[in-house]
Enzyme design. Structure first.
Site, PDB file in Angstrom:
ATOM      1  CB  CYS A 167      21.121 -14.799  -7.546  1.00 55.88           C
ATOM      2  SG  CYS A 167      20.030 -14.716  -8.972  1.00 55.88           S
ATOM      3  CG  HIS A 207      23.925 -12.040  -5.501  1.00 57.60           C
ATOM      4  ND1 HIS A 207      24.210 -11.947  -6.847  1.00 57.60           N
ATOM      5  CD2 HIS A 207      22.571 -11.913  -5.400  1.00 57.60           C
ATOM      6  CE1 HIS A 207      23.085 -11.778  -7.519  1.00 57.60           C
ATOM      7  NE2 HIS A 207      22.075 -11.766  -6.666  1.00 57.60           N
ATOM      8  CE  LYS A 249      19.938  -6.360  -5.799  1.00 60.48           C
ATOM      9  NZ  LYS A 249      18.710  -7.116  -6.038  1.00 60.48           N
ATOM     10  CD  GLN A 299      19.859  -7.298  -1.244  1.00 56.22           C
ATOM     11  OE1 GLN A 299      19.025  -6.616  -0.648  1.00 56.22           O
ATOM     12  NE2 GLN A 299      19.590  -7.879  -2.402  1.00 56.22           N
ATOM     13  CG  ASP A 344      27.332  -7.344  -3.309  1.00 56.94           C
ATOM     14  OD1 ASP A 344      26.620  -6.329  -3.375  1.00 56.94           O
ATOM     15  OD2 ASP A 344      26.923  -8.472  -3.637  1.00 56.94           O
TER      16      ASP A 344
END
Length: 456
Positions: A390, A143, A248, A225, A222
């Site tokens: 993105c 991302h 999120k 998600q 990261d």
């Protein structure tokens, strides 16, 4: 009217908090939803089918409850003598401890938990905190929040190595190992995602961490998600840093976290200059605070931290395990349904069988992504995301010939089997018959023309 209740029992799951856990007992997790449905251009209203969780998730009811409890006592935190300031300060610091537990942070002073605005903010903070000249290795699959901060003019990174899309998970591990081994001596950092925001595919974080540590490099993950679907632990994975966004994780109130090794963060110049980050200011000098205040200048987002902590407390490992089982069944229902629709191509990096979280991106022959998304919304009351998400290098690489964008459907706590069947059926109908309404570009988005709905 907006209500704090499930619309359908299938839109909730029950989480049993372990003994001594801050949330206590057994809690039913649902999302805050509207009981009014959404209007259609063809007339009438339907229950909204939200397939845009990967962009931003709705609020969990325990989060809304926690905010309702905190709001009457809201005040600026730290250094306040008043009762409400002390209550809010306690809530803010308890929130930090809840997030640390949720992320399996190592005990202080090894790890620090810094509240930020989201994953983008967290990784920009780390980019300005790595040792000067640090080599950063990052895959082009990332991302933009993880791909771009290292090359920002304010970043302290030196050489930035962008690795091409790996053909297999094993190739990803080997490519990272080789790039780190061939990097100059000195501090090195590998930046990886835990789950792709485009395909949902889960990356081999444990193996990547082991490979990086064997080359005396650090790893930032990261997890934006990943953590809404599965537990993540700094201690168990061995990762050095992790970044996430509250919005999120069912706490959409402007907060996020960078958690991990304290030494680089402690030695860095404060991310922002201002009150809170300072211990002493004189006419000629500034003495900066220690962590975490060092990187939390200004009045912090107390309610955002409280909301994030409430989500972390509700999403226990047991709760996430149950949620993952439920989402896996919904994901299989969605993917198999889409596979039966003529002209649908699912985007995947490592093949149909690779483990993934509840995210599916796809194209439909003969239907541009923006038109499909607009028609699903206006004619069927279904919310999806269209574009390049993105993650332009990854998405463009995966797109089949003839397509410039894709559609993404992502699942969460509020998704039901009926929602999945509606989405698949709506796409099949649009493939067979096309949209029933006309659409035109307005400010870069396709909108129904005319639009008889009172949308707002």
């Amino acid at each position: 009217m907006t209500v704090v209740s499930p619309i359908h029992t299938a839109r909730s799951f029950r989480s049993a908090a372990p003994s001594g856990h801050p949330s206590g007992g057994t809690a039913e997790c649902t999302v805050v939803a509207s009981d009014e449905g959404v209007p259609l251009v063809t007339g009438g209203r339907v229950e909204y089918a939200n397939f845009d969780y990967a962009a931003s998730a709705p609020c969990l009811t325990p989060v809304a409850d926690a905010l309702a409890d905190a709001l009457p006592y809201y005040a600026s935190v730290h250094r306040g003598a008043g009762h409400h300031s002390q209550v809010s300060t306690d809530a803010y610091e308890r929130a930090r401890r809840s997030v640390a537990r949720f992320l399996g942070a190592r005990s202080e002073p090894a790890d620090a938990v810094v509240f930020v605005r989201g994953t983008t903010d967290a990784l920009n903070l780390l980019a300005r905190s790595v040792p000067e000249g640090c080599t950063v290795v990052v895959f082009e699959t990332e991302h933009h929040a993880a791909l771009l901060p290292w090359e920002h003019p304010a970043a302290r990174a030196g050489r930035v190595v962008r690795l091409p899309l790996p053909a297999t998970p094993e190739a990803a591990v080997e490519a990272a190992r080789t790039a780190l081994r061939e990097s100059p001596e000195g501090p090195r950092l590998l930046c990886v995602t835990a789950a792709s925001n485009v395909t949902g595919e889960i990356w081999p974080v444990g193996e990547l961490v082991a490979a990086a540590h064997a080359e005396d490099a650090r790893v930032v993950v990261d997890a934006a998600q990943y953590v809404p679907h599965l537990p993540f632990s700094l201690e168990e994975t061995g990762a050095d840093y992790v970044a996430l966004s509250a919005h999120k994780l069912y706490a959409p109130f402007g907060s996020g976290v960078l958690a991990g090794r304290a030494d680089w963060l402690r030695e860095a110049v404060p991310y922002l200059s201002g009150g809170g980050a300072t211990r002493l200011v004189t006419e000629h000098d500034v003495v900066w605070n220690d962590l975490p205040a060092r990187h939390e200048a200004g009045s912090p987002n107390v309610l955002g931290a409280v909301a994030l902590a409430a989500a972390c407390d509700a999403l226990t490992p047991d709760a996430q395990g149950l949620l993952h089982i439920r989402e896996s069944a919904l994901l299989e229902r969605l993917r198999s349904g889409l596979a039966d629709v003529e002209g649908v191509t699912e985007l995947t990096l490592w093949g149909d069988e690779h483990p993934r979280v509840g995210i599916v991106s796809f194209t439909v022959d003969g239907l541009p992504a923006d038109l499909l998304a607009a028609a699903l919304s206006a004619e069927h009351g279904i919310g999806v995301r269209d574009g390049l998400f993105c993650a332009h290098p990854l998405t463009r690489h995966l797109l089949p010939e003839g397509h410039s964008q894709a559609v993404r459907a992502s699942l969460g706590v509020g998704t039901t089997p009926e929602h999945v069947d509606r989405l698949v059926g709506a796409i099949a109908a649009l493939v067979a018959h096309g949209p029933v309404w006309e659409y035109a570009d307005r400010d870069g988005r396709l909108v129904p023309v005319p639009d008889p709905r009172d949308v707002f």
